[in-house]
Scaffold this motif. Structure first.
Motif, short mmCIF file in Angstrom:
data_model
loop_
_atom_site.label_atom_id
_atom_site.label_comp_id
_atom_site.label_asym_id
_atom_site.label_seq_id
_atom_site.Cartn_x
_atom_site.Cartn_y
_atom_site.Cartn_z
N HIS A 175 15.15 -7.15 29.34
CA HIS A 175 15.83 -8.42 28.89
C HIS A 175 17.42 -8.46 29.05
O HIS A 175 17.86 -7.41 28.33
CB HIS A 175 15.21 -8.79 27.79
N GLU A 232 18.30 -4.63 26.43
CA GLU A 232 17.67 -4.63 25.00
C GLU A 232 16.76 -3.19 25.12
O GLU A 232 16.81 -2.37 24.04
CB GLU A 232 16.72 -5.76 24.85
N GLU A 258 16.56 -15.41 27.95
CA GLU A 258 17.16 -14.17 28.45
C GLU A 258 16.41 -14.00 29.91
O GLU A 258 15.17 -14.32 30.11
CB GLU A 258 16.69 -12.99 27.69
N GLY A 309 20.83 -10.67 28.46
CA GLY A 309 21.10 -12.11 27.93
C GLY A 309 22.48 -12.50 28.30
O GLY A 309 22.65 -13.72 28.79
#
Length: 341
Positions: free
Chosen positions: A203, A226, A187, A205
């Protein structure tokens, strides 16, 4: 006394006669400062060959100055008094690629230079390159915090074309676009930048990205972050009418960039301008490519670039390098590792 004066007159006449009989050095023509400009040309360029001709003799004289290049000849006549100099120049049309000896000569001297002629550079292609489903570009990403020190490095970003989306098929995308999937492994770890979000590590991804088919500009990006509620976070770009694929140095265009994140915690629209700054060669792990260097900035501070990218049209057909100073509280740099072949 009269006899002495008579002798002196005779001697003076004799000396004058002998001086008149001494022959002056004949005209002699030498060369200096021979140049071919440019010394490296492309096919159909006109090359200028220049030289300085000097008569190092004492007598005046005429001289033919000759140019020879791979069987091509030309000449120019000059007339110079003793000790006098003059410049000469020739024009040569470079029609065939290769390396050639350029020789300038007089009856008394010659000098040779080398001329390299390369293949004519092709004109830039018209319109944006075409992408196909499955096209994939891989980048290595690094990130620096605002102080300029490295924070997170060696994240791989894989960008793949999923397919094409018709105008209106994706919410907020009002023109035909390419749908791309961008995956960070591991990530991507970044710092927040938009108040009132508190300073925190974020983060990312996976992101869905939509680029215009007509000009490959960003239209929309949705990322799952996140740490923020109300996912996904999104960025929308809206361009002024008339934008076309940038193909000329100096081209500019206006647009807005709208950022939404955290379930409405971030809702920010900024004005931006884009510009084709130059065409330049750039070397990255995937190779060396000729690229449009495209910059973005706040119109109020045009010398402070918020985003830069180097776009190759013919081979990579996408960005070779990017520097993003706008999305995060720091600078993210992406360099190309591989591309569709």
């Amino acid at each position: 006394m009269k006899k002495f004066l008579g002798v002196m007159v005779v001697l003076l006449l004799a000396v004058s006669f002998l001086a008149a009989c001494v022959e002056k050095a004949p005209a002699e023509f030498t060369l200096s400062g021979v140049t071919a400009s440019p010394s490296t040309a492309t096919v159909n360029d006109t090359v200028t060959i220049s030289a300085l001709v000097t008569n190092v003799g004492e007598q005046s004289g005429d001289c033919d100055v000759s140019l020879t290049i791979d069987g091509y000849t030309d000449s120019e006549s000059v007339t110079l008094a003793g000790g006098e100099s003059t410049g000469v120049s020739f024009s040569y049309a470079a029609t065939t690629e290769g390396s050639y000896d350029v020789t300038v000569s007089t009856p008394d001297d010659s000098e040779t230079r080398t001329l390299t002629v390369t293949e004519e550079a092709p004109p830039p292609p018209l319109g944006a390159p075409v992408w196909s489903a499955g096209d994939n570009w891989v980048y290595t990403c690094s990130y620096e915090n605002p102080e300029g020190t490295p924070k997170f490095e060696d994240v791989e970003l894989s960008v793949t074309v999923v397919g094409e989306v018709a105008a209106g098929e994706e919410e907020g995308v009002n023109e035909a676009s390419y749908h791309l999937s961008a995956v960070f492994v591991p990530e991507a770890t970044r710092d927040s930048t938009h108040p009132p979000v508190p300073a925190m590590t974020l983060h990312v991804g996976v992101a869905d990205v939509f680029n215009s088919v007509a000009n490959i500009q960003f239209l929309k990006q949705s990322s799952s972050i996140e740490e923020l509620p109300g996912l996904p976070a999104g960025v929308m770009w809206a361009y002024a009418p008339g934008l076309s694929f940038p193909s000329n140095v100096g081209d500019t265009w206006d647009f807005t960039k709208h950022t939404l994140a955290g379930g409405g915690l971030v809702d920010e629209t900024v004005n931006r301008q884009g510009k084709v700054l130059e065409i330049v060669d750039i070397t990255v792990p995937a190779g060396t490519f000729s690229c449009y260097h495209i910059v973005e900035y706040d119109p109020a501070t045009p010398d402070t670039y918020t985003f830069e990218h180097w776009f190759n049209v013919t081979v990579v057909k996408s960005d070779v390098k990017m520097i993003d100073r706008d999305t995060w509280d720091g600078a993210e740099t992406r360099v190309l590792v591989s591309y569709p072949q």
